[in-house]
Design an enzyme around this catalytic site. Structure first.
Site, mmCIF file in Angstrom:
data_model
loop_
_atom_site.group_PDB
_atom_site.id
_atom_site.type_symbol
_atom_site.label_atom_id
_atom_site.label_comp_id
_atom_site.label_asym_id
_atom_site.label_seq_id
_atom_site.Cartn_x
_atom_site.Cartn_y
_atom_site.Cartn_z
ATOM 1 N N ASP A 1 70.049 100.695 76.595
ATOM 2 C CA ASP A 1 68.634 100.996 76.926
ATOM 3 C C ASP A 1 68.460 100.433 78.461
ATOM 4 O OD1 ASP A 1 69.144 100.811 74.180
ATOM 5 O OD2 ASP A 1 67.062 100.987 73.488
ATOM 6 N N GLU B 1 65.929 105.529 77.170
ATOM 7 C CA GLU B 1 64.468 105.612 76.393
ATOM 8 C C GLU B 1 63.270 104.605 76.937
ATOM 9 O OE1 GLU B 1 63.781 104.320 72.495
ATOM 10 O OE2 GLU B 1 64.470 102.318 72.859
ATOM 11 N N ASN B 2 63.785 103.477 77.611
ATOM 12 C CA ASN B 2 62.689 102.509 77.967
ATOM 13 C C ASN B 2 62.640 102.566 79.755
ATOM 14 O OD1 ASN B 2 64.158 101.007 75.634
ATOM 15 N ND2 ASN B 2 62.135 101.226 75.583
ATOM 16 N N HIS C 1 68.616 100.040 70.529
ATOM 17 C CA HIS C 1 67.141 99.857 70.145
ATOM 18 C C HIS C 1 66.906 98.285 69.879
ATOM 19 C CE1 HIS C 1 63.423 100.129 68.474
ATOM 20 N NE2 HIS C 1 63.897 99.340 67.473
ATOM 21 N N HIS D 1 70.322 104.736 67.008
ATOM 22 C CA HIS D 1 69.488 103.743 67.626
ATOM 23 C C HIS D 1 68.493 103.203 66.517
ATOM 24 C CE1 HIS D 1 66.750 102.853 71.142
ATOM 25 N NE2 HIS D 1 65.835 103.114 70.307
ATOM 26 N N HIS E 1 61.391 105.873 71.644
ATOM 27 C CA HIS E 1 60.455 106.076 72.829
ATOM 28 C C HIS E 1 60.640 107.377 73.590
ATOM 29 C CE1 HIS E 1 58.425 102.046 72.556
ATOM 30 N NE2 HIS E 1 59.961 101.467 72.397
ATOM 31 N N HIS F 1 68.082 95.838 71.864
ATOM 32 C CA HIS F 1 68.100 95.246 73.408
ATOM 33 C C HIS F 1 68.751 94.033 73.315
ATOM 34 C CE1 HIS F 1 64.434 97.863 75.300
ATOM 35 N NE2 HIS F 1 65.173 98.538 74.236
HETATM 36 FE FE FE2 Z 1 65.168 100.489 73.627
HETATM 37 FE FE FE2 Z 2 64.092 102.093 70.832
#
Ligand code: FE2
Ligand code: FE2
Length: 275
Positions: free
Chosen positions: A8, A39-40, A178, A153, A68, A180
């Site tokens: 991510d 996604e981030n 997910h 994820h 996200h 992180h």
């Molecule tokens: Fe994420």
């Molecule tokens: Fe996520």
């Protein structure tokens, strides 16, 4: 085939480490295929069309998403014209975009990329195990695709490991995303699938999940949101999983987690520079 996945990408700091580092890695390690979870990437929440293009231009062949995926509303529209952007497969029927993509690698191989979301401590979606199984029935390894990568994820390590055992020998590699936070459990499973519970994020680790720590800490103390979460701006660590895939079998022969730059930096997998 030399494959690299990056976890991510969080905000400006995460984008910077990817854009600064990936073009050089692609050359130096002669990477055939690169997947990035984006996604981030837009201020910590979702992705824009411009950022998707920036990640592709930097050397990604495919960008995956997660819970996200559609935080930036424009993604609901542009995902239809960007076949290299993949959202979770097990979203409800009718969700824009696709959960899988078959993409040509630099070495000419056809790589199937699947993004799916777990259901433990997350929004309840369709069963990811059955959704992926159906996808693999339609496009089996070495018949429909030369290599297959899954970005799973999910929050719970148990769900990630269960999926890995369920899919072992049917896909080249599975990386969790997910949480992180990178896990130290990368390995090749008995059937030949490379696996890591979580690849970690490309972001500033002096933070809470890549976000400036003040607001998350404040919310745990008071339960009342005070301001919006904003990405931490310090130097990011590039985190991911490198996998060497046997062209004959489509299965993994070597794998190593990657952490470059920022506070989590480690030595890079030396075997990438061999031969
Ligand atoms: Fe994420
Ligand atoms: Fe996520």
């Amino acid at each position: 085939m030399r494959f690299l996945f990056l976890g991510d990408v969080v905000g400006r700091s995460g984008r910077k480490v990817v854009l600064d580092t990936l073009p050089r890695l692609r050359e130096a390690w002669r990477l055939d295929f690169v997947v990035i979870n984006g996604e981030n990437s837009a201020g910590g929440f979702g992705i824009t069309e411009q950022i998707t293009q920036d990640l592709l231009d930097a050397g990604a062949d495919c960008v995956t998403l997660g819970n996200h995926a559609f935080d930036q509303r424009e993604a609901l529209v542009f995902i239809a014209r960007q076949p290299r952007l993949v959202r979770p497969l097990n979203f409800p029927k009718g969700t824009p975009g696709a959960g899988a993509a078959l993409i040509s690698a630099r070495n000419g191989a056809q790589v199937l990329v699947i993004n799916a979301m777990g259901r433990v401590f997350m929004t309840e979606l369709d069963c990811p195990f059955r959704a992926i199984d159906a996808e693999l029935m339609a496009c089996p390894l070495k018949q429909g695709a030369d290599a297959i990568f899954i970005d799973f994820h999910a929050e719970a390590t148990s769900e990630k490991q269960a999926l890995a055992v369920f899919l072992d020998s049917r896909v080249s590699a599975i990386a969790g995303t997910h949480t992180h936070s990178p896990t130290a459990d990368e390995r090749i499973l008995p059937g030949g699938t490379a696996y890591i519970s979580d690849a970690g994020m490309c972001g500033d680790y002096q933070s809470v999940l890549g976000m400036d720590a003040e607001e998350p800490v404040q919310r745990f103390l008071s339960r009342i949101p005070k301001e919006r979460f904003k990405p931490a701006e310090g130097a990011a660590t590039l985190c991911g999983l490198a996998v060497e895939i046997d062209d004959a079998t489509g299965l993994a022969v070597r794998t190593k987690a990657l952490r470059m730059g920022g506070v989590l930096s480690q030595s890079t997998p030396e075997w990438w520079s061999e031969g």
